[in-house]
Design an enzyme around this catalytic site. Structure first.
Site, short mmCIF file in Angstrom:
data_model
loop_
_atom_site.label_atom_id
_atom_site.label_comp_id
_atom_site.label_asym_id
_atom_site.label_seq_id
_atom_site.Cartn_x
_atom_site.Cartn_y
_atom_site.Cartn_z
N THR A 182 6.85 4.38 -2.49
CA THR A 182 7.58 3.15 -2.77
C THR A 182 8.21 3.25 -4.16
O THR A 182 7.55 3.60 -5.13
CB THR A 182 6.64 1.93 -2.70
OG1 THR A 182 6.01 1.92 -1.42
CG2 THR A 182 7.42 0.64 -2.89
N GLU B 68 -3.33 0.56 5.34
CA GLU B 68 -4.40 1.48 4.99
C GLU B 68 -5.47 1.44 6.08
O GLU B 68 -5.78 0.39 6.63
CB GLU B 68 -5.00 1.10 3.64
CG GLU B 68 -4.02 1.30 2.49
CD GLU B 68 -4.64 1.00 1.15
OE1 GLU B 68 -5.82 1.32 0.95
OE2 GLU B 68 -3.93 0.45 0.30
N LYS C 283 11.97 -2.29 1.80
CA LYS C 283 10.54 -2.07 1.54
C LYS C 283 9.96 -3.15 0.64
O LYS C 283 8.92 -3.75 0.95
CB LYS C 283 10.35 -0.68 0.90
CG LYS C 283 8.95 -0.40 0.38
CD LYS C 283 7.92 -0.38 1.48
CE LYS C 283 6.54 -0.04 0.92
NZ LYS C 283 5.51 0.00 1.95
N ASN D 106 7.34 -6.34 1.90
CA ASN D 106 6.00 -6.54 1.36
C ASN D 106 5.88 -7.84 0.59
O ASN D 106 4.82 -8.48 0.58
CB ASN D 106 5.60 -5.35 0.48
CG ASN D 106 4.95 -4.24 1.28
OD1 ASN D 106 4.70 -4.39 2.47
ND2 ASN D 106 4.67 -3.13 0.65
N CYS E 178 -0.39 -1.95 -2.21
CA CYS E 178 1.04 -2.23 -2.09
C CYS E 178 1.48 -3.60 -2.59
O CYS E 178 2.38 -3.70 -3.43
CB CYS E 178 1.47 -2.07 -0.63
SG CYS E 178 1.36 -0.37 -0.05
N ASP F 299 4.30 -4.15 -5.48
CA ASP F 299 5.64 -4.32 -4.92
C ASP F 299 6.24 -5.67 -5.28
O ASP F 299 7.45 -5.77 -5.53
CB ASP F 299 5.60 -4.14 -3.40
CG ASP F 299 5.31 -2.70 -2.99
OD1 ASP F 299 5.09 -1.86 -3.90
OD2 ASP F 299 5.29 -2.41 -1.79
#
EC number: 1.1.1.22
Length: 402
Positions: free
Chosen positions: A118, A145, A204, A208, A260, A264
């Site tokens: 990312t 995950e 992306k 998220n 993440c 993010d």
């Protein structure tokens, strides 16, 4: 096709296993222990599908510490190295990605580099200018995950970047990579989108951040319900049966966490810079408020205890059920708040042998002993092995799932 993958985390390893069904894959890592495990058919990470495929499937996969040899022979190089968020500069730390790019380009004049890590919006454009090549493209991952290979086998969509003025080879490699992912998937009719790199990078981060928004929304709903002594379960059910909202990603927690979402959302906020916004900033703030609220509720429960010694037992540090990851776990921030109030903390986390040296908490990995010592047991996700001490448990896990 010969493919090299830089990084054996859940992104790199799941892709390596997926593509090794039909291609010759070499995983590159800097840790001998990980390399040895992969070469012996063992997964260095917890993922049921990866573990099964490494053990039972005919795969053309190997791991190595010799990065230059792997990159030199590759037709495609997938970069899946960590990009942790650097709070000092309010930006992703992309040095590992840049190091791999530089090394690959120094030994290979033909391979296309596909970044799966990312990255900030505009990073691919920056790298192309820096290294004077169009052989760097981006393909965002949408993996969970512990379910990374499953999500590669049954993807929601496949996105690969390509620009209008790219060379015919890079355009062909972008389409080839998308086809490799699609042909390896078990799901039919997977949407494939070829778009500009900055658009793919934005997909992306915005995807998220939307997931973080949902977590924050239902957590704030739960905060309101608990504060007003309302039935949070019934309210969430009543809302979620609306098809436009949906009965998913709606289970209250101590806050979003993991690898993440925290980084993010912060990176997207940094990318906005001078662009007007209020919602993105509010999502980040809401998560911090939720963790502070949870800590306050735990303290309030402790105050009701008659015991002179107040001990908070934290059941598991992992962010999600069946995970092996503690990174950015919301419970860790809750623990820090409690410790700042001089509250004694004991932790049950069977995946740890010891805590960090500066941690003042106590690790108690005998479950029965842990249950006896704790006045209150705090858990982000409820587990049936706490059933016999249910009256001690504080959790906002309503639906018994992530």
């Amino acid at each position: 096709m010969k493919i090299a993958v830089a990084g054996s985390g859940y992104v790199g390893l799941s892709l390596g296993v997926l593509l090794s069904l039909q291609n010759e894959v070499t995983i590159v890592d800097i840790l001998p222990s990980k390399v040895d495990k992969i070469n012996n058919g063992l997964s260095p990470i917890q993922d049921e599908y990866i573990e099964y495929y490494l053990k039972s499937k005919q795969l053309s996969i190997k791991a190595t510490l010799d990065s230059k040899a792997a990159y030199k022979e590759a037709e495609l190089v997938i970069i899946a190295t960590p990009t942790n968020y650097n709070s000092r500069i309010n930006y992703f730390d992309t040095q590992h990605v840049e190091t791999v790019i530089k090394e690959v380009l120094s030994v290979n004049s033909h391979a296309t580099l596909i970044i799966k890590s990312t990255i900030p919006i505009g990073f691919i454009t920056e790298m192309r200018q820096k290294f004077q090549t169009d052989r760097i493209i981006f393909s965002p991952e949408f993996l969970r995950e512990s379910k990374a290979l499953y999500d590669n086998l049954y993807p929601s969509r496949i996105i690969v970047s390509c620009e209008e003025n790219d060379s015919p080879k890079v355009k062909a490699d972008a389409e080839k990579f998308a086809l490799l992912l699609k042909s390896a998937a078990k799901k039919n009719n997977v949407p494939v989108l070829i778009m500009g790199a900055s658009e793919a990078e934005a997909v992306k981060l915005f995807a998220n951040t939307y997931l973080a928004l949902r977590v924050a929304y239902f957590n704030e709903l739960d905060t309101y319900a608990e504060s007003r002594k309302l039935n949070s379960h019934m309210i969430i059910q009543g809302i979620s049966y609306d098809d436009r909202i949906g009965m998913h990603y709606n289970n209250p927690s101590f806050g979003y966490g993991g690898y993440c979402l925290p980084k993010d959302t912060k990176q997207l906020l940094a990318n906005y810079n001078n662009i007007p916004q209020t919602l993105i900033e509010a999502i980040v703030s809401s998560n911090n408020v939720r963790k502070s609220y949870i800590a306050k509720q735990i303290i309030n429960v402790l105050k009701e205890q008659e015991s002179p010694v107040k001990v908070v037992g934290v059941y598991r540090l992992i962010m999600k059920s069946n995970s092996d990851n503690f990174r950015e776990s919301a419970i860790k921030d809750v623990i820090d708040i409690l410790k700042s109030k001089d509250i004694k903390i004991i932790i049950y986390e069977p995946m740890l042998n010891k805590l960090e040296s500066e941690d003042q908490s106590v690790l108690v990995n005998d479950l029965e002993n842990f249950k006896k010592q704790a006045n209150i047991i705090v858990t982000n996700r409820y587990d049936n092995e706490l059933q016999d001490v249910k009256n001690k448990v504080y959790s906002r896990d309503i639906f018994g799932r992530d």
